[in-house]
Enzyme design. Structure first.
Site, PDB file in Angstrom:
ATOM      1  N   GLY A   1      -9.185  -5.062  -1.189  1.00 37.62           N
ATOM      2  CA  GLY A   1      -9.929  -6.126  -0.518  1.00 37.62           C
ATOM      3  C   GLY A   1     -11.383  -6.154  -0.917  1.00 37.62           C
ATOM      4  O   GLY A   1     -11.971  -7.235  -1.135  1.00 37.62           O
TER       5      GLY A   1
ATOM      6  N   ASP B   1       0.817  -1.213   0.000  1.00 32.43           N
ATOM      7  CA  ASP B   1       0.000   0.000   0.000  1.00 32.43           C
ATOM      8  C   ASP B   1       0.851   1.263   0.000  1.00 32.43           C
ATOM      9  O   ASP B   1       0.637   2.177  -0.802  1.00 32.43           O
ATOM     10  CB  ASP B   1      -0.938  -0.025   1.208  1.00 32.43           C
ATOM     11  CG  ASP B   1      -1.913   1.143   1.207  1.00 32.43           C
ATOM     12  OD1 ASP B   1      -1.482   2.272   1.525  1.00 32.43           O
ATOM     13  OD2 ASP B   1      -3.102   0.933   0.894  1.00 32.43           O
TER      14      ASP B   1
ATOM     15  N   TRP C   1      -5.483   1.767  -0.387  1.00 30.09           N
ATOM     16  CA  TRP C   1      -5.444   0.855  -1.535  1.00 30.09           C
ATOM     17  C   TRP C   1      -5.642  -0.577  -1.090  1.00 30.09           C
ATOM     18  O   TRP C   1      -6.263  -1.374  -1.795  1.00 30.09           O
ATOM     19  CB  TRP C   1      -4.143   1.050  -2.311  1.00 30.09           C
ATOM     20  CG  TRP C   1      -3.901   2.501  -2.580  1.00 30.09           C
ATOM     21  CD1 TRP C   1      -2.786   3.225  -2.283  1.00 30.09           C
ATOM     22  CD2 TRP C   1      -4.835   3.431  -3.160  1.00 30.09           C
ATOM     23  NE1 TRP C   1      -2.954   4.543  -2.641  1.00 30.09           N
ATOM     24  CE2 TRP C   1      -4.207   4.699  -3.182  1.00 30.09           C
ATOM     25  CE3 TRP C   1      -6.135   3.321  -3.646  1.00 30.09           C
ATOM     26  CZ2 TRP C   1      -4.839   5.834  -3.683  1.00 30.09           C
ATOM     27  CZ3 TRP C   1      -6.769   4.457  -4.148  1.00 30.09           C
ATOM     28  CH2 TRP C   1      -6.113   5.691  -4.160  1.00 30.09           C
ATOM     29  N   ASP C   2      -5.118  -0.940   0.073  1.00 22.28           N
ATOM     30  CA  ASP C   2      -5.387  -2.274   0.614  1.00 22.28           C
ATOM     31  C   ASP C   2      -6.881  -2.479   0.849  1.00 22.28           C
ATOM     32  O   ASP C   2      -7.441  -3.527   0.514  1.00 22.28           O
ATOM     33  CB  ASP C   2      -4.647  -2.463   1.944  1.00 22.28           C
ATOM     34  CG  ASP C   2      -3.210  -2.915   1.759  1.00 22.28           C
ATOM     35  OD1 ASP C   2      -2.901  -3.486   0.703  1.00 22.28           O
ATOM     36  OD2 ASP C   2      -2.400  -2.691   2.671  1.00 22.28           O
ATOM     37  N   VAL C   3      -7.516  -1.484   1.450  1.00 20.83           N
ATOM     38  CA  VAL C   3      -8.952  -1.606   1.736  1.00 20.83           C
ATOM     39  C   VAL C   3      -9.746  -1.694   0.436  1.00 20.83           C
ATOM     40  O   VAL C   3     -10.614  -2.560   0.274  1.00 20.83           O
ATOM     41  CB  VAL C   3      -9.421  -0.416   2.598  1.00 20.83           C
ATOM     42  CG1 VAL C   3     -10.942  -0.429   2.735  1.00 20.83           C
ATOM     43  CG2 VAL C   3      -8.761  -0.465   3.979  1.00 20.83           C
TER      44      VAL C   3
END
Length: 404
Positions: free
Chosen positions: A168, A134, A163-165
């Site tokens: 996901g 991220d 960006w991770d969220v």
């Protein structure tokens, strides 16, 4: 309280091999939607099993937060026996989500030979196969150079792993679409989801990349102002800071009225030849407008500011730290949160799904300890008690939080 079963993923089994944020968040969300999600970790735990924050006893609050509602299997995935066992579990389940890329034994090519209708989702760093997380993806996407004060000299990283969220949640969407495809056609899916592409697509969709392509310009640093609209932070006489946003003409009129600046704002508009009914012009002249509004906030207490704003249409809230949020009725009186007795961590208010279905929320369920479900999952896979005991004795699998 659990949402209606007709919208759940009951009967869907998913194997997750992951660490950190994007794929664990995807797996937890799918589990909260009713799927059976089995997280398979290496013996001793993956890289995120002891990630901060930790309790005083050294257990990861972070890991417990992103693995609620899952089952846990611990296996030696470096050994051929462990790899064969996990591959068998994936083939039996029919869905794998992972961000542990480059492992031939759980690649789509290998597993689909055992399960032709396999759904295989792999999150990778970048589309060209190079690594990215991220914070490195964010650094290369432009946002840190438009974050922070206009006087800031270098990049400013944000704290939220946006960006991770986003990745996901894209992964959840991809699995749902792949399930729909398999249900209607019988076909599996090979899904590759680069974290970098999630960031690039978002930056482009919001105009951050298109602006320099089309206009030859890019966003300046604005501090706490809002690009293209009027929004600004203000501090009360007793030191409490508020964020205000005036999106519409009504919002802006109410803001000038409550600060007693209606005539002054009209005079400034005339002097500048500006039309403050246009949100773009409010943005362009934000400095002078903020100079007119700020004295009112600085001369009133937080309670007085709160009362005045509550009687207006202006969009606002006061800045809170995490401890204040945890004690706020938005958490303590919110049906999203229910009391969770999380082994090793304690009892606390934990969120389920941030949506209600037919008026009900899906409540949070505890995260397992590493290997809590190894024995039960292997038995469901058809292994006998003796076979499971042999695997435990050899160290191919473990059933607790420590290696056998």
């Amino acid at each position: 309280m659990t949402a209606s079963a007709d919208l759940s993923l009951a009967g869907v089994r998913i194997v997750e091999i992951s660490s950190f944020v994007a794929v664990p968040l995807a797996g937890m969300t799918l589990a909260q939607l009713g799927a059976e999600v089995i997280r398979v970790d290496p013996v001793g735990g993956a890289a995120d099993y002891q990630r901060w924050p930790l309790t005083e006893a050294g257990d990861s609050i972070y890991w417990a937060g992103l693995n609620k509602s899952k089952r846990s299997v611990s296996a030696d995935m470096r050994s051929p026996d462990g790899q064969r066992l996990v591959a068998r579990l994936i083939a039996d389940s029919g869905i794998l989500i992972t961000n542990v890329a480059g492992r031939q034994w759980h690649s789509y090519e290998t597993l689909s030979a055992q399960r032709p209708d396999l759904i295989h989702l792999e999150v990778v760093g970048r589309g060209d196969g190079s690594t990215g997380v991220d914070y490195t993806v964010n650094a290369a996407t432009g946002f840190p150079l438009v974050t922070g004060s206009p006087t800031q000299g270098g990049p400013v990283n944000h704290v939220l792993p946006a960006w991770d969220v986003s990745c996901g949640l894209y992964a959840v969407l991809a699995i749902l679409v792949a399930l729909r495809r398999r249900d209607t056609t019988g076909q599996g899916s090979r899904i590759r989801l680069p974290l970098d592409d999630v960031a690039l697509a978002t930056a482009a969709n919001l105009g951050f990349l298109t602006e320099p392509m089309v206009n030859g310009t890019q966003r300046p640093r604005l501090g706490n102002a809002i690009y293209g609209q009027y929004g600004q932070d203000y501090t009360s006489s007793d030191g409490v800071t508020f964020m205000l946003v005036a999106l519409t003409n009504r919002h802006f009129r109410d803001l000038t009225a409550l600060t007693g600046t209606t005539k002054a704002v009209a005079a400034v508009a005339e002097a500048l030849g500006a039309d403050f009914s246009d949100e773009g012009q409010r943005y362009q002249h934000r400095g002078v407008l903020t100079g007119l509004f700020a004295p009112w906030f600085a001369s009133h207490s937080a309670d007085e500011v709160t009362d005045a704003l509550a009687q207006s249409s202006v969009l606002w809230d006061r800045y809170l730290d995490f401890a204040e949020v945890a004690e706020h009725p938005r958490v303590t009186a919110n049906p999203l949160f229910t009391m969770l007795a999380q082994p090793r961590i304690g009892s606390y208010l934990a969120p389920g799904l941030p949506m209600s279905v037919d008026g009900a929320h899906v409540a949070a369920q505890p995260a397992p300890a590493l290997g809590d479900d190894t024995t039960a999952v292997l038995a469901e896979l058809g292994l006998s008690a003796d076979e499971i005991a042999t695997l435990i004795e050899s160290g191919t699998v473990t059933t607790g939080t420590e290696p056998a």
